[in-house]
Design an enzyme around this catalytic site. Structure first.
Site, PDB file in Angstrom:
ATOM      1  CE  LYS A  12     -77.122  -8.326-126.137  1.00 25.02           C
ATOM      2  NZ  LYS A  12     -76.900  -6.909-125.856  1.00 25.02           N
ATOM      3  CG  ASN A  13     -78.049  -6.857-122.041  1.00 26.15           C
ATOM      4  OD1 ASN A  13     -77.284  -6.826-123.009  1.00 26.15           O
ATOM      5  ND2 ASN A  13     -79.303  -6.423-122.105  1.00 26.15           N
TER       6      ASN A  13
ATOM      7  CB  CYS B  80     -79.709   3.913-130.917  1.00 27.89           C
ATOM      8  SG  CYS B  80     -80.385   2.337-130.455  1.00 27.89           S
TER       9      CYS B  80
ATOM     10  NE  ARG C 179     -80.298   2.403-126.087  1.00 32.94           N
ATOM     11  CZ  ARG C 179     -79.995   1.125-126.255  1.00 32.94           C
ATOM     12  NH1 ARG C 179     -80.060   0.595-127.455  1.00 32.94           N
ATOM     13  NH2 ARG C 179     -79.621   0.386-125.244  1.00 32.94           N
TER      14      ARG C 179
ATOM     15  CG  ASP D 183     -84.001  -5.646-123.685  1.00 37.26           C
ATOM     16  OD1 ASP D 183     -84.213  -4.628-124.363  1.00 37.26           O
ATOM     17  OD2 ASP D 183     -82.925  -5.846-123.083  1.00 37.26           O
TER      18      ASP D 183
ATOM     19  NE  ARG E 229     -76.067  -5.786-131.304  1.00 39.10           N
ATOM     20  CZ  ARG E 229     -76.847  -4.897-130.716  1.00 39.10           C
ATOM     21  NH1 ARG E 229     -77.794  -4.294-131.395  1.00 39.10           N
ATOM     22  NH2 ARG E 229     -76.704  -4.589-129.442  1.00 39.10           N
TER      23      ARG E 229
HETATM   24  C1  UD1 Z   1     -79.809  -1.535-121.211  1.00 36.21           C
HETATM   25  C2  UD1 Z   1     -79.781  -2.855-121.940  1.00 36.21           C
HETATM   26  C3  UD1 Z   1     -80.892  -2.903-122.993  1.00 36.21           C
HETATM   27  C4  UD1 Z   1     -82.240  -2.577-122.358  1.00 36.21           C
HETATM   28  C5  UD1 Z   1     -82.183  -1.299-121.544  1.00 36.21           C
HETATM   29  C6  UD1 Z   1     -83.442  -1.040-120.747  1.00 36.21           C
HETATM   30  C7  UD1 Z   1     -77.454  -3.505-121.852  1.00 36.21           C
HETATM   31  C8  UD1 Z   1     -76.173  -3.676-122.575  1.00 36.21           C
HETATM   32  N1  UD1 Z   1     -78.485  -3.001-122.555  1.00 36.21           N
HETATM   33  O1  UD1 Z   1     -79.566  -0.503-122.168  1.00 36.21           O
HETATM   34  O2  UD1 Z   1     -80.914  -4.204-123.564  1.00 36.21           O
HETATM   35  O3  UD1 Z   1     -83.217  -2.426-123.375  1.00 36.21           O
HETATM   36  O4  UD1 Z   1     -81.089  -1.344-120.604  1.00 36.21           O
HETATM   37  O5  UD1 Z   1     -83.717  -2.092-119.898  1.00 36.21           O
HETATM   38  O6  UD1 Z   1     -77.571  -3.843-120.693  1.00 36.21           O
HETATM   39  N2  UD1 Z   1     -81.134   7.503-120.571  1.00 36.21           N
HETATM   40  C9  UD1 Z   1     -80.882   8.853-120.560  1.00 36.21           C
HETATM   41  N3  UD1 Z   1     -79.606   9.257-120.271  1.00 36.21           N
HETATM   42  C10 UD1 Z   1     -78.595   8.394-119.999  1.00 36.21           C
HETATM   43  C11 UD1 Z   1     -78.863   7.019-120.021  1.00 36.21           C
HETATM   44  C12 UD1 Z   1     -80.149   6.593-120.304  1.00 36.21           C
HETATM   45  O7  UD1 Z   1     -81.765   9.661-120.785  1.00 36.21           O
HETATM   46  O8  UD1 Z   1     -77.463   8.833-119.759  1.00 36.21           O
HETATM   47  C13 UD1 Z   1     -82.508   7.012-120.880  1.00 36.21           C
HETATM   48  C14 UD1 Z   1     -82.560   6.201-122.183  1.00 36.21           C
HETATM   49  O9  UD1 Z   1     -82.657   7.014-123.315  1.00 36.21           O
HETATM   50  C15 UD1 Z   1     -83.786   5.341-121.959  1.00 36.21           C
HETATM   51  C16 UD1 Z   1     -83.744   5.082-120.444  1.00 36.21           C
HETATM   52  O10 UD1 Z   1     -82.904   6.087-119.896  1.00 36.21           O
HETATM   53  O11 UD1 Z   1     -84.946   6.067-122.263  1.00 36.21           O
HETATM   54  C17 UD1 Z   1     -83.204   3.717-120.058  1.00 36.21           C
HETATM   55  O12 UD1 Z   1     -82.002   3.473-120.763  1.00 36.21           O
HETATM   56  P1  UD1 Z   1     -80.825   2.600-120.162  1.00 36.21           P
HETATM   57  O13 UD1 Z   1     -81.294   1.838-118.976  1.00 36.21           O
HETATM   58  O14 UD1 Z   1     -79.626   3.464-119.972  1.00 36.21           O
HETATM   59  O15 UD1 Z   1     -80.524   1.589-121.356  1.00 36.21           O
HETATM   60  P2  UD1 Z   1     -79.143   0.943-121.687  1.00 36.21           P
HETATM   61  O16 UD1 Z   1     -78.352   0.839-120.422  1.00 36.21           O
HETATM   62  O17 UD1 Z   1     -78.528   1.632-122.851  1.00 36.21           O
END
Ligand code: UD1
Length: 420
Positions: free
Chosen positions: A22-23, A116, A121, A307, A399
């Site tokens: 999915k990801n 969330c 996030r 995950d 999901r």
């Molecule tokens: C993706 C995955 C999710 C997985 C996560 C971490 C998808 C669709 N989802 O989520 O399943 O659990 O990676 O491996 O691929 N952060 C910030 N600012 C930002 C973006 C992120 O501070 O602009 C922080 C987040 O709060 C978190 C960390 O960075 O603490 C990692 O998050 P991120 O890698 O962005 O997660 P997702 O991409 O949302």
């Protein structure tokens, strides 16, 4: 609303075919927005998150067919660049359309995802990087309004934190930007790597694929054309079935996997006393004589994935000794703890660290799913528990897990999907 009713303890056996990731599918579907010709994608998992993104694509004006895991998507006639709140609130990953829509059309509006269950996030790193590429970003009425009338400009971007969807958004934006974009501290998850590989096959020059530094040579808004491609196997679904085998002391074979994407997971299973063998695209879990305790600290790929944290917590309830599980990526990803405690697990939670004492004979109970991976942990615990465990609110599971109860049933679990 549906729930799962599991009668345990279960013994599993046989083989299970792992679906596409999915990801990986979500960013690759978003990447098709960079193209004005039909794109064919195989091995797309038929899960709710994919259907949600398709709903968004329909609103944007895409035409598509989705049959038997093959998606044919044509974004030639897109006449709308707004990702509305009703869709983004059900799936945060909708934010993935921000980079490609802005890069191709020079403007878009994407609802802010909001809170969330597993933590704050934010998307600040996505927005900051787009601004560095010349975008003007405003927050209006709960929406990110992004404009770049002259197109995006290549830039030198250092991500303050490793972000998976943030990296993907900017990689897609850079593909159509003017000039060269250098990205430092990029996520190296296999899903990010596949996105780069597919873009490279479509003619975008990308240096450093698979590393944390990329150089992307943009096409200056010329749409890219994708060859048909197939989504990589879901490493998290695979890891979940490995845990299902481990927690039930069963031998189970997984078909259609990439064992090299699961190194951190198999290393922990070995520590727990299991043996995992791999042959080509198949992997078999041979159970431990007695599960042993282990310690986990979640981190970015190639480290142990957040995950898989909840599923390994379920496993730790059955392991002899003290297991320590530290969650380092999300501040609130322990919602499953209180539900596992309802089944009798001994878990002490302090800050971002859970300490478990095992093994405990879990007893079936009613439990509530809170997020996607927490839900699968409850199913695993239900397989090990004696008596009936009812897992409620399984729309979270839908999901990201394709036909979970059917796959487990085929492996021999006593599991039913029922309506409340
Ligand atoms: C993706 C995955 C999710 C997985 C996560 C971490 C998808 C669709 N989802 O989520 O399943 O659990 O990676 O491996 O691929 N952060 C910030 N600012 C930002 C973006 C992120 O501070 O602009 C922080 C987040 O709060 C978190 C960390 O960075 O603490 C990692 O998050 P991120 O890698 O962005 O997660 P997702 O991409 O949302």
């Amino acid at each position: 609303m549906d729930y799962l009713s599991i009668t345990g303890p279960s013994r599993l056996g046989g083989s299970v075919t792992i679906s596409g990731a999915k990801n990986a599918a979500l960013p690759l579907m978003a990447a098709t927005l960079l193209c004005d010709k039909p794109v064919t994608i195989d091995n797309v998992p038929d899960v709710a998150d994919i259907r949600t993104l398709l709903k968004l694509f329909k609103k944007l004006g895409s035409r598509f067919t989705f049959d038997d895991h093959t998606l044919v998507i044509d974004n030639e006639a897109i006449d709308n660049t707004t990702a509305t709140y009703d869709i983004v609130k059900t799936m945060r990953a909708s934010i993935l359309v921000l980079g490609p829509l802005l890069a191709r059309f020079g403007r878009c509006e994407v609802s802010l995802p909001g809170g969330c269950a597993i933590g704050q996030r934010p998307i600040d790193l996505h927005l900051k990087a787009l601004e560095q590429m010349g975008a003007v970003i405003e927050i209006k009425n709960g929406y990110v309004v992004a404009t770049a009338p002259e197109g995006l400009q290549g830039a030198h971007i250092i991500f303050d934190k490793v972000t998976v969807t943030g990296s993907e958004n900017i990689i897609m934006a850079a593909a159509l930007a003017r000039g060269k974009t250098q990205l430092i501290n990029v996520a190296k998850e296999p899903e990010v790597v596949q996105l780069c590989e597919v873009l490279a096959n479509a003619g975008v020059t990308i240096e450093g694929i698979g590393s944390d530094e990329l150089v992307i040579h943009g096409t200056d808004r010329a749409p890219v054309c994708f060859e048909p491609f197939s989504i990589i196997p879901d490493r998290i679904e695979a890891g979940t079935y490995l845990c299902a085998a481990a927690i039930t002391y069963s031998t189970v074979t997984l078909e259609n996997v990439r064992p090299d994407h699961l190194d951190a997971v198999t290393a922990k299973l070995h520590e727990a006393g299991c043996r995992v063998s791999a042959e080509g695209s198949a992997m078999t879990l041979h159970p431990a004589a007695r599960l042993r305790s282990f310690d986990i600290s979640t981190t970015e790929y190639p480290g142990f994935p957040t995950d898989m944290q909840a599923q390994f917590m379920a496993l730790a309830t059955q392991a002899e000794g003290v297991s320590i599980i530290e969650e380092r990526l999300f501040e609130n990803r322990f919602m499953h703890v209180s539900e596992l405690q309802r089944l009798g697990a001994s878990i002490h939670l302090k800050g971002n660290t859970a300490t478990l004492n095992g093994p405990i004979q879990l007893l079936g109970a009613d439990v509530m799913a809170t997020d996607l991976r927490a839900s699968s942990a409850l199913v695993l615990a239900g397989l090990a528990a004696s008596g009936v465990t009812n897992v409620h609110r399984i729309y979270h599971l839908d999901r990201g897990y394709e036909k979970l109860h059917e796959k487990l049933k085929n492996l021999g679990a006593k599991i039913e999907r029922l309506s409340e």
